[in-house]
Design a protein around this motif. Structure first.
Motif, short mmCIF file in Angstrom:
data_model
loop_
_atom_site.label_atom_id
_atom_site.label_comp_id
_atom_site.label_asym_id
_atom_site.label_seq_id
_atom_site.Cartn_x
_atom_site.Cartn_y
_atom_site.Cartn_z
N LEU A 109 0.82 -1.21 0.00
CA LEU A 109 0.00 0.00 0.00
C LEU A 109 0.86 1.26 0.00
CD1 LEU A 109 -2.71 1.48 0.24
CD2 LEU A 109 -2.57 1.16 2.69
N ASP A 110 1.86 1.33 0.85
CA ASP A 110 2.71 2.52 0.91
C ASP A 110 3.44 2.76 -0.40
OD1 ASP A 110 1.92 2.98 3.52
OD2 ASP A 110 3.69 2.04 4.41
N GLN A 111 3.96 1.69 -0.99
CA GLN A 111 4.68 1.80 -2.25
C GLN A 111 3.75 2.30 -3.36
OE1 GLN A 111 6.05 -1.93 -3.90
NE2 GLN A 111 7.78 -0.95 -4.90
N LEU A 112 2.57 1.72 -3.45
CA LEU A 112 1.62 2.12 -4.47
C LEU A 112 1.15 3.55 -4.26
CD1 LEU A 112 0.04 1.27 -6.97
CD2 LEU A 112 -1.77 0.45 -5.44
N SER A 113 0.86 3.91 -3.03
CA SER A 113 0.42 5.27 -2.72
C SER A 113 1.47 6.29 -3.13
CB SER A 113 0.12 5.39 -1.23
OG SER A 113 -0.27 6.69 -0.91
N PHE A 114 2.73 6.01 -2.83
CA PHE A 114 3.81 6.93 -3.20
C PHE A 114 3.91 7.08 -4.71
CE2 PHE A 114 8.26 7.54 -4.45
CZ PHE A 114 8.46 8.81 -3.92
N ILE A 115 3.87 5.97 -5.42
CA ILE A 115 4.01 6.03 -6.88
C ILE A 115 2.83 6.75 -7.52
CG2 ILE A 115 4.05 4.60 -8.96
CD1 ILE A 115 5.81 2.65 -7.28
N LEU A 116 1.62 6.47 -7.06
CA LEU A 116 0.45 7.15 -7.63
C LEU A 116 0.46 8.65 -7.31
CD1 LEU A 116 -2.41 4.55 -7.03
CD2 LEU A 116 -1.16 5.05 -9.15
N SER A 117 1.06 9.02 -6.21
CA SER A 117 1.14 10.45 -5.89
C SER A 117 2.03 11.20 -6.88
CB SER A 117 1.66 10.65 -4.46
OG SER A 117 3.07 10.38 -4.38
#
Length: 121
Positions: A109-117
């Motif tokens: 979740l953290d990795q995906l959230s960072f990339i989508l940001s």
């Protein structure tokens, strides 16, 4: 304005799980079961981000990436490969096909959230 994320994965469970996660993060989601479907959807509604599985029976994610890059012209697109293929040659193939990011399933979740940001405004 909400960012729109196009997700293509032939695995129904993976597609639904990722879609729910992305929607809970506040993004609009477009779903495709094949890379060819993803291209058709992108022609109708251009996404800010496309998350594609690399494998596929007819048109794979690598070919779809090249096609999306051609369709993009001056439009922005963050293109993410999300796959079970994690060897160095897969990373190289993804980048050569136009992907910005190569992630190996399962993604956190953290990795995906960072990339989508990082998606373009």
């Amino acid at each position: 304005m909400h960012k729109t994320i196009l997700i293509a994965d032939r695995d129904d469970g993976a597609l639904a799980g990722l879609a729910n996660l992305v929607e809970e993060m506040g993004y609009d989601v477009l779903l495709a079961h094949t890379a060819a479907d993803a291209l058709n959807i992108a022609r109708q509604r251009w996404p800010d981000v496309a998350i594609l599985d690399l494998g596929g029976p007819e048109l794979d994610g690598l070919a779809a990436s090249r096609e999306l890059r051609g369709m993009a012209a001056a439009r922005s697109l963050l293109l993410i490969a999300l796959t079970g293929w994690g060897q160095p040659q897969h990373w190289d193939m993804a980048l050569a096909a136009g992907f910005d990011v190569h992630l190996v399933k399962p993604v956190g979740l953290d990795q995906l959230s960072f990339i989508l940001s990082m998606a373009y405004e």
